[in-house]
Write a protein that holds these residues in place. Sequence first.
Motif, PDB file in Angstrom:
ATOM      1  N   HIS A 285      -8.058 -18.169 -35.853  1.00 48.83           N
ATOM      2  CA  HIS A 285      -8.273 -19.545 -36.312  1.00 48.83           C
ATOM      3  C   HIS A 285      -9.661 -19.818 -36.904  1.00 48.83           C
ATOM      4  CE1 HIS A 285     -10.082 -19.993 -32.258  1.00 48.83           C
ATOM      5  NE2 HIS A 285     -10.774 -20.970 -32.810  1.00 48.83           N
ATOM      6  N   PRO A 286     -10.729 -19.034 -36.573  1.00 49.39           N
ATOM      7  CA  PRO A 286     -12.040 -19.371 -37.145  1.00 49.39           C
ATOM      8  C   PRO A 286     -12.103 -19.350 -38.661  1.00 49.39           C
ATOM      9  CG  PRO A 286     -12.337 -17.989 -35.218  1.00 49.39           C
ATOM     10  CD  PRO A 286     -10.866 -18.016 -35.501  1.00 49.39           C
ATOM     11  N   VAL A 287     -11.331 -18.479 -39.337  1.00 49.51           N
ATOM     12  CA  VAL A 287     -11.429 -18.457 -40.795  1.00 49.51           C
ATOM     13  C   VAL A 287     -10.933 -19.774 -41.392  1.00 49.51           C
ATOM     14  CG1 VAL A 287     -11.375 -15.952 -41.048  1.00 49.51           C
ATOM     15  CG2 VAL A 287      -9.208 -17.224 -41.024  1.00 49.51           C
ATOM     16  N   THR A 288      -9.916 -20.354 -40.775  1.00 48.75           N
ATOM     17  CA  THR A 288      -9.423 -21.661 -41.224  1.00 48.75           C
ATOM     18  C   THR A 288     -10.465 -22.735 -40.974  1.00 48.75           C
ATOM     19  OG1 THR A 288      -7.109 -21.037 -40.858  1.00 48.75           O
ATOM     20  CG2 THR A 288      -7.621 -23.400 -40.871  1.00 48.75           C
ATOM     21  N   GLU A 289     -11.122 -22.688 -39.816  1.00 49.15           N
ATOM     22  CA  GLU A 289     -12.142 -23.683 -39.493  1.00 49.15           C
ATOM     23  C   GLU A 289     -13.291 -23.646 -40.493  1.00 49.15           C
ATOM     24  OE1 GLU A 289     -11.838 -24.392 -34.750  1.00 49.15           O
ATOM     25  OE2 GLU A 289     -13.015 -22.651 -35.360  1.00 49.15           O
ATOM     26  N   ASP A 347     -25.948 -14.055 -41.077  1.00 49.71           N
ATOM     27  CA  ASP A 347     -25.356 -15.373 -41.284  1.00 49.71           C
ATOM     28  C   ASP A 347     -23.851 -15.292 -41.070  1.00 49.71           C
ATOM     29  OD1 ASP A 347     -24.870 -17.976 -41.945  1.00 49.71           O
ATOM     30  OD2 ASP A 347     -25.153 -17.702 -44.104  1.00 49.71           O
ATOM     31  N   VAL A 348     -23.459 -15.038 -39.822  1.00 49.46           N
ATOM     32  CA  VAL A 348     -22.056 -14.899 -39.461  1.00 49.46           C
ATOM     33  C   VAL A 348     -21.784 -15.655 -38.165  1.00 49.46           C
ATOM     34  CG1 VAL A 348     -21.658 -12.671 -40.597  1.00 49.46           C
ATOM     35  CG2 VAL A 348     -22.538 -12.717 -38.242  1.00 49.46           C
ATOM     36  N   ARG A 349     -20.538 -15.959 -37.944  1.00 51.88           N
ATOM     37  CA  ARG A 349     -20.096 -16.553 -36.681  1.00 51.88           C
ATOM     38  C   ARG A 349     -19.574 -15.433 -35.788  1.00 51.88           C
ATOM     39  NH1 ARG A 349     -15.413 -21.280 -36.023  1.00 51.88           N
ATOM     40  NH2 ARG A 349     -14.570 -20.574 -34.017  1.00 51.88           N
ATOM     41  N   VAL A 350     -20.000 -15.420 -34.545  1.00 57.79           N
ATOM     42  CA  VAL A 350     -19.562 -14.406 -33.590  1.00 57.79           C
ATOM     43  C   VAL A 350     -18.910 -15.110 -32.409  1.00 57.79           C
ATOM     44  CG1 VAL A 350     -20.234 -12.468 -32.134  1.00 57.79           C
ATOM     45  CG2 VAL A 350     -21.443 -12.875 -34.295  1.00 57.79           C
ATOM     46  N   ASP A 351     -17.613 -14.946 -32.269  1.00 63.16           N
ATOM     47  CA  ASP A 351     -16.883 -15.436 -31.099  1.00 63.16           C
ATOM     48  C   ASP A 351     -16.654 -14.236 -30.196  1.00 63.16           C
ATOM     49  OD1 ASP A 351     -16.809 -17.805 -32.469  1.00 63.16           O
ATOM     50  OD2 ASP A 351     -14.646 -18.108 -32.288  1.00 63.16           O
ATOM     51  N   ALA A 352     -17.430 -14.128 -29.125  1.00 65.38           N
ATOM     52  CA  ALA A 352     -17.422 -12.930 -28.289  1.00 65.38           C
ATOM     53  C   ALA A 352     -17.054 -13.254 -26.853  1.00 65.38           C
ATOM     54  CB  ALA A 352     -18.795 -12.255 -28.322  1.00 65.38           C
ATOM     55  N   GLY A 353     -16.373 -12.315 -26.223  1.00 67.79           N
ATOM     56  CA  GLY A 353     -16.103 -12.434 -24.800  1.00 67.79           C
ATOM     57  C   GLY A 353     -17.090 -11.667 -23.962  1.00 67.79           C
ATOM     58  N   VAL A 354     -18.060 -11.023 -24.631  1.00 65.90           N
ATOM     59  CA  VAL A 354     -19.008 -10.148 -23.944  1.00 65.90           C
ATOM     60  C   VAL A 354     -20.426 -10.474 -24.390  1.00 65.90           C
ATOM     61  CG1 VAL A 354     -17.326  -8.280 -23.734  1.00 65.90           C
ATOM     62  CG2 VAL A 354     -18.811  -8.401 -25.763  1.00 65.90           C
ATOM     63  N   GLU A 355     -21.374  -9.880 -23.696  1.00 64.32           N
ATOM     64  CA  GLU A 355     -22.784  -9.924 -24.055  1.00 64.32           C
ATOM     65  C   GLU A 355     -23.406  -8.618 -23.587  1.00 64.32           C
ATOM     66  OE1 GLU A 355     -24.002 -12.516 -20.072  1.00 64.32           O
ATOM     67  OE2 GLU A 355     -23.921 -13.494 -22.043  1.00 64.32           O
ATOM     68  N   SER A 356     -24.658  -8.397 -23.905  1.00 70.28           N
ATOM     69  CA  SER A 356     -25.321  -7.172 -23.451  1.00 70.28           C
ATOM     70  C   SER A 356     -25.228  -7.058 -21.928  1.00 70.28           C
ATOM     71  CB  SER A 356     -26.786  -7.174 -23.885  1.00 70.28           C
ATOM     72  OG  SER A 356     -26.898  -7.155 -25.285  1.00 70.28           O
ATOM     73  N   GLY A 357     -24.760  -5.902 -21.461  1.00 71.86           N
ATOM     74  CA  GLY A 357     -24.599  -5.673 -20.032  1.00 71.86           C
ATOM     75  C   GLY A 357     -23.213  -5.949 -19.497  1.00 71.86           C
ATOM     76  N   SER A 358     -22.323  -6.485 -20.323  1.00 68.24           N
ATOM     77  CA  SER A 358     -20.968  -6.782 -19.858  1.00 68.24           C
ATOM     78  C   SER A 358     -20.203  -5.490 -19.548  1.00 68.24           C
ATOM     79  CB  SER A 358     -20.188  -7.571 -20.912  1.00 68.24           C
ATOM     80  OG  SER A 358     -20.653  -8.895 -21.014  1.00 68.24           O
ATOM     81  N   VAL A 359     -19.334  -5.580 -18.548  1.00 68.49           N
ATOM     82  CA  VAL A 359     -18.453  -4.467 -18.200  1.00 68.49           C
ATOM     83  C   VAL A 359     -17.103  -4.698 -18.885  1.00 68.49           C
ATOM     84  CG1 VAL A 359     -17.230  -3.268 -16.352  1.00 68.49           C
ATOM     85  CG2 VAL A 359     -19.578  -4.080 -15.989  1.00 68.49           C
ATOM     86  N   VAL A 360     -16.666  -3.717 -19.655  1.00 68.22           N
ATOM     87  CA  VAL A 360     -15.355  -3.764 -20.291  1.00 68.22           C
ATOM     88  C   VAL A 360     -14.399  -3.002 -19.390  1.00 68.22           C
ATOM     89  CG1 VAL A 360     -14.023  -3.184 -22.340  1.00 68.22           C
ATOM     90  CG2 VAL A 360     -16.403  -3.919 -22.563  1.00 68.22           C
ATOM     91  N   SER A 361     -13.484  -3.726 -18.768  1.00 72.09           N
ATOM     92  CA  SER A 361     -12.599  -3.138 -17.763  1.00 72.09           C
ATOM     93  C   SER A 361     -11.302  -2.652 -18.411  1.00 72.09           C
ATOM     94  CB  SER A 361     -12.280  -4.171 -16.681  1.00 72.09           C
ATOM     95  OG  SER A 361     -11.280  -5.071 -17.147  1.00 72.09           O
ATOM     96  N   VAL A 371     -16.008 -11.256 -35.568  1.00 73.61           N
ATOM     97  CA  VAL A 371     -17.171 -11.504 -36.415  1.00 73.61           C
ATOM     98  C   VAL A 371     -16.643 -12.102 -37.716  1.00 73.61           C
ATOM     99  CG1 VAL A 371     -19.228 -10.522 -37.483  1.00 73.61           C
ATOM    100  CG2 VAL A 371     -18.318  -9.522 -35.366  1.00 73.61           C
ATOM    101  N   VAL A 372     -17.145 -13.279 -38.072  1.00 74.17           N
ATOM    102  CA  VAL A 372     -16.561 -14.052 -39.164  1.00 74.17           C
ATOM    103  C   VAL A 372     -17.658 -14.470 -40.145  1.00 74.17           C
ATOM    104  CG1 VAL A 372     -14.880 -15.862 -39.693  1.00 74.17           C
ATOM    105  CG2 VAL A 372     -15.100 -15.044 -37.335  1.00 74.17           C
ATOM    106  N   ALA A 373     -17.398 -14.256 -41.427  1.00 75.18           N
ATOM    107  CA  ALA A 373     -18.343 -14.652 -42.463  1.00 75.18           C
ATOM    108  C   ALA A 373     -17.681 -15.613 -43.433  1.00 75.18           C
ATOM    109  CB  ALA A 373     -18.855 -13.429 -43.219  1.00 75.18           C
ATOM    110  N   HIS A 374     -18.460 -16.589 -43.906  1.00 76.45           N
ATOM    111  CA  HIS A 374     -17.988 -17.553 -44.897  1.00 76.45           C
ATOM    112  C   HIS A 374     -18.908 -17.498 -46.104  1.00 76.45           C
ATOM    113  CE1 HIS A 374     -17.735 -21.687 -46.703  1.00 76.45           C
ATOM    114  NE2 HIS A 374     -16.457 -21.407 -46.583  1.00 76.45           N
ATOM    115  N   GLY A 375     -18.324 -17.635 -47.278  1.00 76.76           N
ATOM    116  CA  GLY A 375     -19.121 -17.651 -48.493  1.00 76.76           C
ATOM    117  C   GLY A 375     -18.459 -18.494 -49.555  1.00 76.76           C
ATOM    118  N   SER A 376     -19.178 -18.747 -50.636  1.00 77.33           N
ATOM    119  CA  SER A 376     -18.603 -19.537 -51.719  1.00 77.33           C
ATOM    120  C   SER A 376     -17.516 -18.771 -52.450  1.00 77.33           C
ATOM    121  CB  SER A 376     -19.703 -19.949 -52.703  1.00 77.33           C
ATOM    122  OG  SER A 376     -20.338 -18.804 -53.248  1.00 77.33           O
TER     123      SER A 376
END
Length: 431
Positions: A285-289, A347-361, A371-376
Amino acid sequence: MITRLLVANRGEIARRVFRTCRSLGISTVAVHSDPDAEAPHVAEADLAVRLPGAHPSETYLDAGLILAACRATGADAVHPGYGFLSENAEFAQAVLDAGLVWVGPPPEAIAAMGSKVAAKRLMAEAGVPVLPSLDPAAPGDFPLLVKASAGGGGRGMRIVREPGELAREVESARREAAAAFGDGTVFVEPLLEAARHVEVQVVSDRHGTVWALGERECSVQRRHQKVIEECPSPGISAGLREHLFEAAVRAARAVGHVGAGTVEFLVKDDRVAFLEMNTRLQVEHPVTELVHGVDLVRLQLEIAEGAALPASPPEPAGHAVEARLYAEDDDYLPQTGVLRRFEVPGDVRVDAGVESGSVVSPYYDAMLAKVVAHGSSRGEAVRRLVTALRRAKLHGLTTNRDLLVRILTNPAFLAGDTHTGFLAPDGPLHT
């Protein structure tokens, strides 16, 4: 008015919903399994509730635990995010029966789309173009596609190219669908090869207004799961776009949809065929937003509170491209462990469920972020996205970052020549 919202999900979608809630002054409640006790979505919520259970992969799906968490925290509304609970009509009804606000479509709309077989029949009656469902005993021309009636994510789906393979693949798909969804019903339809996967964002209120809020190109997929999405589609003419919008609005009206949903189609040349309707918010949905200048979660919340949409949706501006960043190897196998460093500049939007140090189970989907980019222009958006991915600092786990960059810099992709076989061994990425 919603005052305290519980998100019945985890990771990036929970954080995404919380972000909008903070801007609206709505208190937030996170739920979590034991492996997620230190997860970012838990830390960001105003309140958090542990979901007990022996199997962490199942705790988020326990409707009883979710409703108990609502009672314990005084939550007066539930947002299901996306995933199984967002597509569970019984859960939606249980939330309503508990006297809570359900930030989603009516249970009847969810149920109507729960079976792909029934959904195709309903869409055909509503005048939405569909592919014919074939008799497995006499299917006609090959290749064919065997699909599970319930669920999604590519499970219970088989491509069949030779008549001698059909019975075996139908039975295999039935077993997989029964194990994954508790329903072994499958159906057979013609396979549209080298077709585009195009979906239309719909937004519907309780007062009869339905928006077709642009389309998204979702053709670049691995194992029937999307990898790159963009808005608008680079391969859709103005006339075909209008046809898709009309079909999507018909579909939404046919099921009595309310909220934010997506109607998905296959497009081959000028041929359009309904795939499915997801009555919930979609991952992409972020690309639509970004293109339409809206907050879809805010619209969901306002519609759930009874607000009416303006008569017409906002006009689009520019182009947006999203890449799904996964912890996985070159064979698409998920990777687990500690993500030592996670930084995505630019210059991008990052919708992340993690951060530095997160454990991926091993218990949950391996997607780290979108990772989402918008341009003209499309070229500008792609360039920004490629630069951000190349400069990202991703340490501790193998990711698909290099694959994403190869896709985004491939000449066929840059030309807008994408289809569902793009990542196949004989597809444009490998030829």
